[in-house]
Design an enzyme around this catalytic site. Structure first.
Site, short mmCIF file in Angstrom:
data_model
loop_
_atom_site.label_atom_id
_atom_site.label_comp_id
_atom_site.label_asym_id
_atom_site.label_seq_id
_atom_site.Cartn_x
_atom_site.Cartn_y
_atom_site.Cartn_z
CB SER A 237 -25.23 1.14 4.93
OG SER A 237 -24.42 1.95 4.11
CE LYS A 238 -28.65 -4.12 -0.05
NZ LYS A 238 -29.93 -4.23 -0.68
NE ARG A 239 -26.95 5.39 1.14
CZ ARG A 239 -26.41 6.10 2.13
NH1 ARG A 239 -25.41 6.92 1.89
NH2 ARG A 239 -26.87 6.00 3.37
NE ARG A 240 -22.08 3.92 6.56
CZ ARG A 240 -23.21 3.96 7.27
NH1 ARG A 240 -23.85 5.08 7.41
NH2 ARG A 240 -23.68 2.88 7.86
CG ASP A 241 -20.10 0.17 5.66
OD1 ASP A 241 -19.10 0.83 5.96
OD2 ASP A 241 -21.22 0.31 6.21
#
Ligand code: GLU
Length: 472
Positions: A237-241
């Protein structure tokens, strides 16, 4: 896949190019180059609100950085609205679609009352509604039979038509949905193999029904690439990774390392040699051997591959590639030239280069606190070791200032300071820590003897004395 394929990479520029799309782009490029085919680019920029021109630029720039050069001029879906409108008109004229004025709430309420499955229930199928504002056109999916395809990664895949809802083809405002543009374009562009992410598997039967209804030719085959997941086996995910391709470039990864690593996600060469020139991957890559199960995007392995690729460069090439990462400019480049081989063997990314040579450039190296604690505060016999090193190095003549005599002097200093092992020899690794921190402020760096040689006699002694002074 012996004949030349015609493939396309079709990014939706709603964000920066991420490693998952890069993975699909690479698979397309590999099979195109392998078969002497064509690798086309189609920008799926119909979502006017979310697309931004700089995102298109980012996609093109990243493909170029990776070396995935496309053939011809990129096709922009935003410029093909008339073609999609014609295709839609054809579907209406042929009775492949019907008009529907149900709201999402209507559908939901009916589904709830019937206790049935979610999705559209075919309410308007036989109502014979005329087109009009707010009326969507839905595809009349067959009630019997199956729709399937050959998937090079997944084998023969098929869906029962009865399980496909009557999906929307034209929205209430008359605009065609992505699926229509997409299936029309692939046929119109003569795409032979559709290679894309696994998130498109479920929409492929609808895609095929549309192609058939439009009287167009289906692609020969599909390949739905495995999902990329993180350590927790969750979809990236863009947010987490860390998924932005540009970030990897900016963090000092080589494009050939990224390409090599991405190729290994879901695939491996028959001979087991994983790190190899891209030209060999082009020859050996087989979509048929790609594993359908999710692939772990492993940062550690990527960094290992990157280190290998860095070591594989010639010294000149290594220095040239590191140059844009040297914020201290020419002096840092000169410092790197004096220790190029030593540094090249030790870095995993190009951003690690400058910190390794910074001590040669600055007057006073910045002291890394963790290094100080580890080697000085917690080190054994540190004042004694520094005193002995100063005395031993001071005794070296200017023409003895070279790696070997320096190593011997530090070894002798270790014995002077009582840093001896069971055999009475010097504990060299313990002895080096305080010396290294004194001259560079860090515990990691190029080999110490070479570092001191390049730093020079005066600067070395001054830094050792300075550190000794701080200890009181
Ligand atoms: N634009 C789609 C995406 O970015 C790709 C669709 C396709 O490759 O068919 O996921």
């Amino acid at each position: 896949m012996p004949r030349p394929v015609r493939v396309r990479f079709a990014p939706s520029p709603t964000g920066f190019l991420h490693v998952g799309s890069g993975h699909s782009a690479l698979a397309n490029w590999l099979v195109a180059r392998q078969t002497g085919g064509e690798f086309l680019l189609r920008i799926e920029d119909t979502d006017a609100e979310r697309n931004r021109p700089e995102l298109v630029d980012n996609v093109l720039e990243m493909l170029q950085w990776l070396g995935l050069q496309w053939d011809g001029t990129p096709v922009h879906q935003s410029e093909r609205g008339d073609l999609y409108a014609d295709a839609a008109a054809k579907l209406v004229a042929g009775g492949a679609v019907y008009f529907c004025d149900c709201t999402a709430e209507d559908v939901q309420a009916r589904n709830k009352a019937a206790g049935g499955k979610p999705g559209y229930d075919g309410f308007c199928r036989d109502r014979g509604l005329e087109p009009g504002p707010g009326r969507a056109a839905r595809f009349r999916t067959p009630r019997e039979g199956r729709t399937g395809w050959t998937d090079l990664v997944r084998g023969e895949v098929s869906f029962a038509n009865a399980d496909l809802e009557d999906f929307v083809v034209l929205r209430g405002n008359g605009s065609p949905v992505f699926l229509l543009a997409n299936s029309f374009d692939d046929a119109d562009m003569g795409i032979t193999h559709v290679i894309r992410g696994e998130d498109h598997v479920n929409s492929t039967p609808k895609y095929l029904l549309l192609v058939d209804a439009l009287g167009l030719t289906r692609p020969e085959a599909f390949a739905h690439m495995p999902l990329l997941v993180n350590e927790g086996r969750k979809k990236l995910s863009k947010r987490r990774d860390d998924v932005s391709m540009a970030d990897y470039r900016d963090r000092g990864y080589l494009p050939e390392a990224m390409v090599n690593y991405l190729a290994l996600l879901g695939w491996g060469p028959a001979d087991g040699v994983e790190v190899r020139p891209v030209a060999e991957i082009v020859e050996q890559y087989r979509l048929e051997d790609v594993n359908a199960s999710p692939a772990f995007f492993d940062q550690k392995k990527l960094s290992f591959v990157n280190a290998e690729k860095i070591r594989a460069l010639s010294s000149e090439e290594f220095q040239a590639r590191a140059r844009p990462f040297l914020t201290l400019g020419e002096p840092a480049a000169a410092a790197l030239a004096s220790l190029a081989t030593e540094v090249q063997e030790r870095v995993r990314t190009l951003t690690e280069v400058e910190p390794m040579v910074e001590f040669l450039v600055v007057d006073e190296p910045e002291v890394d606190e963790a290094s100080w604690t580890k080697a000085i505060t917690k080190g054994k016999a540190v004042p004694e070791m520094l005193d002995a090193t100063i005395a031993r190095l001071d005794a070296l003549g200017p023409d003895e200032w070279a790696p070997e005599p320096i190593q011997e002097a530090v070894a002798a200093a270790a014995i002077d300071a009582g840093l001896v092992n069971a055999e009475g020899g010097p504990q060299l690794s313990k002895a080096q820590g305080p010396v290294r921190v004194a001259i560079s402020g860090r515990t990691v760096g190029p080999p110490l003897w070479e570092s001191l040689t390049v730093l020079g006699r005066e600067r070395t002694l001054a830094r050792l004395r300075g550190t000794r002074g701080r200890l009181g």
